[in-house]
Design an enzyme around this catalytic site. Structure first.
Site, PDB file in Angstrom:
ATOM      1  N   THR A 210       0.864  -1.174   0.000  1.00  0.00           N
ATOM      2  CA  THR A 210       0.000   0.000   0.000  1.00  0.00           C
ATOM      3  C   THR A 210       0.897   1.220   0.000  1.00  0.00           C
ATOM      4  O   THR A 210       2.056   1.122   0.393  1.00  0.00           O
ATOM      5  CB  THR A 210      -0.843   0.027   1.302  1.00  0.00           C
ATOM      6  OG1 THR A 210      -1.760  -1.054   1.282  1.00  0.00           O
ATOM      7  CG2 THR A 210      -1.606   1.315   1.501  1.00  0.00           C
ATOM      8  N   ARG A 238     -13.513  -7.803  -0.766  1.00  0.00           N
ATOM      9  CA  ARG A 238     -12.843  -7.583   0.528  1.00  0.00           C
ATOM     10  C   ARG A 238     -12.268  -6.161   0.597  1.00  0.00           C
ATOM     11  O   ARG A 238     -11.625  -5.684  -0.320  1.00  0.00           O
ATOM     12  CB  ARG A 238     -11.713  -8.595   0.685  1.00  0.00           C
ATOM     13  CG  ARG A 238     -10.854  -8.411   1.952  1.00  0.00           C
ATOM     14  CD  ARG A 238      -9.591  -7.631   1.674  1.00  0.00           C
ATOM     15  NE  ARG A 238      -8.695  -7.581   2.826  1.00  0.00           N
ATOM     16  CZ  ARG A 238      -7.641  -6.767   2.895  1.00  0.00           C
ATOM     17  NH1 ARG A 238      -7.363  -5.939   1.914  1.00  0.00           N
ATOM     18  NH2 ARG A 238      -6.874  -6.785   3.959  1.00  0.00           N
ATOM     19  N   GLY A 240      -9.815  -3.796   3.045  1.00  0.00           N
ATOM     20  CA  GLY A 240      -8.918  -3.813   4.196  1.00  0.00           C
ATOM     21  C   GLY A 240      -9.078  -2.519   4.963  1.00  0.00           C
ATOM     22  O   GLY A 240     -10.176  -1.955   5.070  1.00  0.00           O
ATOM     23  N   ASP A 241      -7.972  -2.002   5.477  1.00  0.00           N
ATOM     24  CA  ASP A 241      -8.018  -0.760   6.260  1.00  0.00           C
ATOM     25  C   ASP A 241      -7.895   0.484   5.388  1.00  0.00           C
ATOM     26  O   ASP A 241      -8.347   1.563   5.767  1.00  0.00           O
ATOM     27  CB  ASP A 241      -6.896  -0.756   7.312  1.00  0.00           C
ATOM     28  CG  ASP A 241      -5.520  -0.946   6.694  1.00  0.00           C
ATOM     29  OD1 ASP A 241      -5.430  -1.490   5.571  1.00  0.00           O
ATOM     30  OD2 ASP A 241      -4.530  -0.554   7.328  1.00  0.00           O
ATOM     31  N   THR A 261       0.137   0.653   6.513  1.00  0.00           N
ATOM     32  CA  THR A 261       0.220  -0.357   5.459  1.00  0.00           C
ATOM     33  C   THR A 261       0.426  -1.704   6.141  1.00  0.00           C
ATOM     34  O   THR A 261       0.815  -1.752   7.298  1.00  0.00           O
ATOM     35  CB  THR A 261       1.392  -0.099   4.488  1.00  0.00           C
ATOM     36  OG1 THR A 261       2.620  -0.258   5.204  1.00  0.00           O
ATOM     37  CG2 THR A 261       1.333   1.287   3.886  1.00  0.00           C
ATOM     38  N   GLY A 262       0.185  -2.746   5.408  1.00  0.00           N
ATOM     39  CA  GLY A 262       0.328  -4.079   5.996  1.00  0.00           C
ATOM     40  C   GLY A 262      -1.037  -4.707   6.200  1.00  0.00           C
ATOM     41  O   GLY A 262      -2.017  -4.277   5.588  1.00  0.00           O
ATOM     42  N   GLY A 264      -4.333  -5.178   6.888  1.00  0.00           N
ATOM     43  CA  GLY A 264      -5.370  -4.232   7.271  1.00  0.00           C
ATOM     44  C   GLY A 264      -6.292  -4.744   8.358  1.00  0.00           C
ATOM     45  O   GLY A 264      -6.775  -3.976   9.194  1.00  0.00           O
TER      46      GLY A 264
END
Ligand code: ASP
Length: 363
Positions: A210, A238, A240-241, A261-262, A264
């Site tokens: 991200t 889906r 994520g964050d 990032t990573g 989420g």
């Protein structure tokens, strides 16, 4: 009231606390972070708005087909369709916008900005987000590249049942041979290095990636953007964050900004970006604020290092006074690799990588 003697001191303090322009971002491959921060700083120095600056920065990796974590060339979902997420906050107007599971548009950050500036809503997803983008003249395009399609095909092929069977291989009774020679036969015309890369992508936990970019100008105005193709090979739909305002990105014009990032899902369980900004509101400096958020993540795993080892999570924080930090849950050096880093560009135009702080170290 200040006495006459206190006045010069007050003026001095005011001068000292005047913010200097700073841009920070994720340190993506292909110099995405460094180029992103330089571009954003260039826009700020030319008098541009901080959100326009941050978006111009992240547009570079969004449009770069080599970058597999955002925009064009981002890894597709499990149906081999690229779905992009992005969110923005414009500090001076205290407004935000987001898009989720947006297909066919290379620059979701721009669409998130349009949601903010042109609608009475905060978030559009899926088909509606695409129709909205088209209404503003954006062309629907194929976001897959040969490379990202290859990674998906490899992933699909290597998804096997208990007996090692896959429908995506001829000579189905043969047990899988994970050899480059065998893969070369299955993917003719693909060079060895690319095959090895795609095999690694397919066989490891789904890769994440991200870009979060936070910008501050010398007037103290701030903006934030996060853009992503999300978790590779995710279930269609889906989120994520990254598109979640307060999760993958948050900004309070009075305090500062943060992003993530990573993985989420883990960030969302601590509402990371919002937590970090609130930590700064209560007096923590950016590094402390980030480490505290990681501690909350660790707490969700009962501080069990073994389970936490499966998680890759990063936070970025920029205080309104110009102090900044990047953080990684794990110290990556213990894996034999370089330390986790983030990108920064300061007012002098110096764009560089700096090391992240970290919470956990492998023993
Ligand atoms: N945070 C993104 C998501 O969960 C992906 C990532 O940064 O790796 O969608």
């Amino acid at each position: 009231m200040l006495g006459a003697t206190a006045l010069p001191m007050a003026q001095k303090l005011a001068a000292q606390s005047r913010p200097k322009s700073v841009v920070i971002s994720t340190a993506n491959a292909f110099n995405g972070g460094i180029n992103c921060c330089s571009k954003a700083m260039e826009v700020i120095k030319a008098g541009g708005d901080t959100l326009d600056a941050a978006i111009a920065g992240v547009n570079i990796p969004e449009l770069d087909p080599r970058e597999t974590s955002v925009g064009y060339g981002g890894f597709p979902n499990e149906d081999c369709v690229v779905e992009l997420d992005a969110s923005v906050i414009h500090g001076p107007s205290r407004r935000g916008g987001a898009v989720g599971a947006l297909r066919g548009i290379k620059t979701p950050s721009k669409i998130a900005q349009l949601v903010m500036s042109e609608t009475d809503h905060m978030m559009l997803v899926g088909e509606g987000a695409l129709r909205f983008a088209k209404a503003y003249g954006y062309q629907e395009e194929d976001l897959l590249t040969d490379r990202s399609r290859l990674a998906w095909r490899m992933w699909k092929r290597e998804l096997r049942d208990r007996d090692g069977h896959t429908n995506w291989e001829s000579g189905t009774d043969a047990p899988p041979k994970k050899k480059v020679a065998e893969l070369k036969q299955a993917f003719p015309g693909v060079d060895e290095k690319t095959l090895e890369w795609a095999y690694k992508v397919a066989m490891n936990p789904p890769p994440h990636g991200t870009i979060n970019c936070l910008a501050l100008n010398e007037k103290g105005e701030m903006s934030a953007v996060t853009t992503t193709s999300g978790a590779a090979f995710k279930i269609a739909g889906r989120l994520g964050d990254s598109p979640i305002i307060g999760g993958g990105m948050w900004l309070d014009q009075d305090i500062g900004a943060a992003g993530s990032t990573g993985r989420g899902e883990e960030n969302l369980r601590v509402c990371g970006a919002h937590t970090i900004v609130e930590n700064m509101r209560h007096g923590m400096r950016p590094k402390e604020a980030i480490l505290d958020a990681f501690k909350r993540v660790a707490r969700n795993f009962d501080n069990d290092a073994k389970r936490l080892a499966q998680i890759d999570l990063n936070f970025y924080a920029l205080h309104k006074d110009g102090e900044y930090a990047g953080g990684s849950l794990w110290d990556r050096r213990t894996k034999g690799g370089p330390p986790a880093q983030f990108a920064v560009c300061t007012a002098d135009g110096n764009s560089r990588h700096e090391n992240c702080v970290f919470l956990m170290q492998r023993t």
